[in-house]
Design a protein around this motif. Sequence first.
Motif, PDB file in Angstrom:
ATOM      1  N   THR A 148      -5.570   5.380  -1.592  1.00  0.00           N
ATOM      2  CA  THR A 148      -4.936   4.551  -0.551  1.00  0.00           C
ATOM      3  C   THR A 148      -5.444   4.945   0.827  1.00  0.00           C
ATOM      4  O   THR A 148      -5.783   4.093   1.656  1.00  0.00           O
ATOM      5  CB  THR A 148      -3.405   4.733  -0.598  1.00  0.00           C
ATOM      6  OG1 THR A 148      -2.926   4.363  -1.888  1.00  0.00           O
ATOM      7  CG2 THR A 148      -2.725   3.895   0.463  1.00  0.00           C
ATOM      8  N   TRP A 178       0.820  -1.215   0.000  1.00  0.00           N
ATOM      9  CA  TRP A 178       0.000   0.000   0.000  1.00  0.00           C
ATOM     10  C   TRP A 178       0.852   1.264   0.000  1.00  0.00           C
ATOM     11  O   TRP A 178       0.447   2.298  -0.534  1.00  0.00           O
ATOM     12  CB  TRP A 178      -0.921  -0.012   1.230  1.00  0.00           C
ATOM     13  CG  TRP A 178      -0.166  -0.001   2.532  1.00  0.00           C
ATOM     14  CD1 TRP A 178       0.358  -1.053   3.181  1.00  0.00           C
ATOM     15  CD2 TRP A 178       0.175   1.164   3.308  1.00  0.00           C
ATOM     16  NE1 TRP A 178       1.005  -0.649   4.319  1.00  0.00           N
ATOM     17  CE2 TRP A 178       0.908   0.706   4.431  1.00  0.00           C
ATOM     18  CE3 TRP A 178      -0.076   2.525   3.182  1.00  0.00           C
ATOM     19  CZ2 TRP A 178       1.399   1.565   5.404  1.00  0.00           C
ATOM     20  CZ3 TRP A 178       0.417   3.384   4.151  1.00  0.00           C
ATOM     21  CH2 TRP A 178       1.147   2.898   5.251  1.00  0.00           C
ATOM     22  N   PRO A 202       1.613   8.618   1.937  1.00  0.00           N
ATOM     23  CA  PRO A 202       0.350   8.322   2.632  1.00  0.00           C
ATOM     24  C   PRO A 202       0.364   8.959   4.018  1.00  0.00           C
ATOM     25  O   PRO A 202       1.339   8.814   4.758  1.00  0.00           O
ATOM     26  CB  PRO A 202       0.354   6.795   2.735  1.00  0.00           C
ATOM     27  CG  PRO A 202       1.274   6.332   1.676  1.00  0.00           C
ATOM     28  CD  PRO A 202       2.311   7.389   1.521  1.00  0.00           C
ATOM     29  N   SER A 260      -3.738   8.889  -6.263  1.00  0.00           N
ATOM     30  CA  SER A 260      -3.406   7.583  -5.705  1.00  0.00           C
ATOM     31  C   SER A 260      -3.419   7.622  -4.181  1.00  0.00           C
ATOM     32  O   SER A 260      -3.943   6.711  -3.528  1.00  0.00           O
ATOM     33  CB  SER A 260      -2.026   7.170  -6.209  1.00  0.00           C
ATOM     34  OG  SER A 260      -1.608   5.996  -5.586  1.00  0.00           O
TER      35      SER A 260
END
Lengths: 254, 244, 644
Positions: A81, A55, A167, A77
């Motif tokens: 995620t 991930w 992320p 993206s």
Amino acid sequence: MTTNKNLEVNVHHVTRVEGHGNIYVNVKNGIIEKCEWAIPEAPRFFEAMVVGREWNELHHITSRICGICSIGHTLASLKATEAAMGISISDQDLKLRKIALHAENLQSHILHVGFLVLPDLMGVGSVIPLASSNPDEVKIVLGLHRLANDMSNLICGRTTHPQRLIPGGFSKIPSIKQLLTLRDNLQASVPALQAVADLLKSLAPKIPDFTRETEFIALSNPDEYALYDGKIASTDTDSAPVKDYLSYTKKLGS
Amino acid sequence: MKPKVAFFDFAGCEGDQLQIANLEEEILDLLGQVEVVSFREVMKEHSDDYHIAFIEGSCTRQQDEERLKQIRKNASVVVAIGSCATIGGINSLKNYQNLDTVKKIVYGENASLFDTYLARPIDAVIPVDAYVHGCPMTKEEFLHVVKSLLLGKKPEIPNYPVCVECKKNENVCAFERGEFCIGPVTRAGCNSCCVNEGTKCWGCRGMVDNPNENSQKEVLIKYGLSVDDAIGKFKLYFGWEKKK
Amino acid sequence: MDDDKKMHIISKDTFAEFINNLIADNSLNVVGVKSKGEKFAFGPLESANQLRLDYDVTLLPPKKYFLPQYEERVTYDVATGFKAKDPKESKSNVIIGVHPYDIMALLHMDEIFRETKSDPYYLERRNSSIIIGTNIQKMSEQCFAPSMGCATIDYGYDLMLTDLGEKYAIDVGSHKGADLLNKYAKDVKKAFARDIHAVGKKKMDIVNMTKQKFNFSSELIPEMIGRFYEKDSFWKDHSEECLSCGSCVLVCPTCYCFDIQDIPDLSLKKGQRLRTWDGCLLEDFAKVASGENFRDTKANRYRHRYFKKGKYLFNRFGFVSCVGCGRCSSNCLPDIANPVNLFNDMYAESLKSGIEIDSATVPDISIKTGTIIEFAPKLATIVKKVPMTANETMFELKLDDETDLGHQPGQFVQVSVFGVGEAPFGVSSSPTKKGTFELCIRKLGNVTSKMHTLKEGDKVGIRGPLGKGFDAEFLKGKDLLFVAGGLGIVPLRSLFNYVLANRKDYGRVILLYGCKEPRELLFGDEILGLEDRDDVEFMSTVDWCPEEEVWTSNVGVITTLIPKVDFDPQKTYAVVVGPPIMYKFVIKDLKSRNVPDDHIIVSLERRMKCGVGKCGHCQINQLYVCKDGPVFNYSDIKGVPEAL
């Protein structure tokens, strides 16, 4: 209106665009025999490439879809995620991400207008001869392009394949001093931006007078110019939440 | 007499060509040294009379080989720019999967409309004289290679790992921050730019000439990665290098 | 304030004011230890509250202020030549928080950079800097400074701080330190006896802060490691996991090897010569243009680092060049770089194999200080260019300042080709040839290939003459047997022609010259001329003769000529120069003819960068080819494993 016209248009590798395309049009005695927009680009299969990866690697891979709009691909993206993993980002990070998208747009638009479109409007094949014939204008464009890249570098690390976007937010953020300097520089660039706009306005008559019926689709948000968050809006149909994007796109095979 | 140069791209993201545009004012200095005769993204004109060809992107289809061979015929010097061209790049991720499956995942029933084969760097198809590694390449290294070629010298690029640059930049080691970095086997020359930005090295510049892959793998495992995931780190960019 | 008494007390608040006063002075560049993530690093101080004197170890040692990671020393302009940067520093560095082991490391570096040829840039920075040290409050896990005698230090600082809770004790180490306190601090009081006790107690406690200890007395290291040179499996096992990443040497406070790169700007007419950190653990450190790598295995490179620190520098300067900071160990990802582990393993193995190491070596040191290094090359013009073979060309050069090169036969020069780089070449002409000098250059890498494209009238940069040449004076009256293999004739010729120019001063003169094949023969006309002389005995050979070439003399390797010469080994001195592979065989044959070791003279080559014995690239074990050579007497190098 009928015509007996014969026409053959064969553009092999359209120039001065980001992306690739061939145009082939064949008209005989007023009848269109062939009208083709062909993509000669080799497919790279990103949707398959990411299968089986972790991930926290996906944004790095999908950023490579495009070198010019990397920031956009990376953020799309990351949003996916983060939604899938239940990761939320801070308000500060949200603001920084939005600034990043503006930086990307600024760079891309300056590139498009200054390097790719301007030569056409000025009757030359590229920006290269303009460097000798119109050095002042070219220097202004280069200076604005530099500013846009400085902005991307400060927020994201770099324009192409921005490392800082990860992320959960950012791996590194600018200092307040750096942001204030950026703001000063952006404000100081307004005259230059104005000069480019004025130049374009003066050349506007050269833009072909051509319109056709088209459905336009974009992200839309009542509170701001939507680059990051919003609904998908269309000129023809109702808007829809982003997760329903497939209903708006038609791609071979999906 | 300024040498004539041309730019070409294959399967890539155009990011390396953008770095050339990102030279900003230095573009003017560069134009003082070379004459650009073909650069699709930026100019209308095209000529087959060029001395140095810069190529971005991997070769991912049989039919693209012909165009590469033609460029090799026309140019005295061929330079691969960006990881896709120098080592296969991120495109080589698909090489680990069955290519028919890959086509089906993306294009479903229309898979047969699309051609593909193992993604490969351009030196798998034609001889290459110089390399500008990186995803994307840095404009500094691009200029370094161009200046070297203009001076008639073979460009010197590092044959040591990114760790050297990280240490010179006094970075806190990525491993100390809980990241799984493959800088220790990756070729330096990027000035450890990703670690500088707070992340880690992903290996985009390819491996050094004689990487100690085993040691790197053991280090990753020691710091907590599973064996499969450690091996997986080598697949992101080294797909073609390792398989050949 | 009474600075006859060297210890003072300052409250922490007053100390903070002192630091802030220093920062406010724009003529000073004030740096100190700050936090960096979870670690620490020296960096510019904006205010005293950034200072973290409670740190354990910094990422990089303070050597970065004296030997920066990247440093421009010379600039060039094709029109005007090379110019060295002025070593004068515009601002003085004040470095705050240096631990005793890092101070000791600087003292090591001082001797290294002053010895024989002095580096003006390093020395100027040292002279103009102010060191404010601090006694260790926390020690990193890998630190073993106490074992190296570097946990505390009584010398080498301008001021030394010890944290006594509410206040600092300040030890004044120099006039500079005393002046600094006078100018920027107030309320500095004399220390009382109880303070001096407290400082003494703190210093004693420091040695107990670490578990890292040698299982033997560390003074045995030079002797012990010397016994392990040939133990290949020991080095191979310990270096198996080595990534050749260079981390250990780059973070080391006593490492100083560097690389030199020429960087042109886009005009291609101007540029700079950059000095940057390098490391002997990196794969290509000892690799030359032909592709030969003189230290090509991880094990060899790994061994070299320990030998340099533990033996070679010890023999040269009398100290084991390690201060026990532990940075190498903590930065090594596969964890193979801890000297404590390595030497403890070595000691354990010594015990197991019954190797007795019961005495510490005492080296015989003579450190010379000498001239300041001239970094900027002088301009020279190519006055004649004569291709001799397909790959080798003779260049005759004249210095633009009209002086003679003034070299000894066997010395070399460093030739700079604008924008491309610098490379060493043995001078081929005898010093008796005045006005110009000759180089014979084989086209191989970047510098040599570019050189071959230059024309008569073009200019290059010259540094030199450098190195130790042949002792032509000493050889007077002796019989001389010259043995030249391939390109070895080039430097040999400088001595040979010198001898011919002073023929009556020498005994018999015999020249044996061999090359691979006839078309590789160099100096063909001169060689032919030798046949006419009756005071020179000349024989040549080729390894083989291809069909299309003509050769009427001997065919066979150079050693096939040696039996054909009759000579008195006691009166004869052999001067042998050729490719690395040749030495082994020629020397064996000479020894079998009873030629004494010290009658054999050779000239070696290695990768060179600085040419003055500092950058480390040309080292063969403890010797620098550029400084202790390139000419060596065989008796001096027969015990040097990396030499032949």
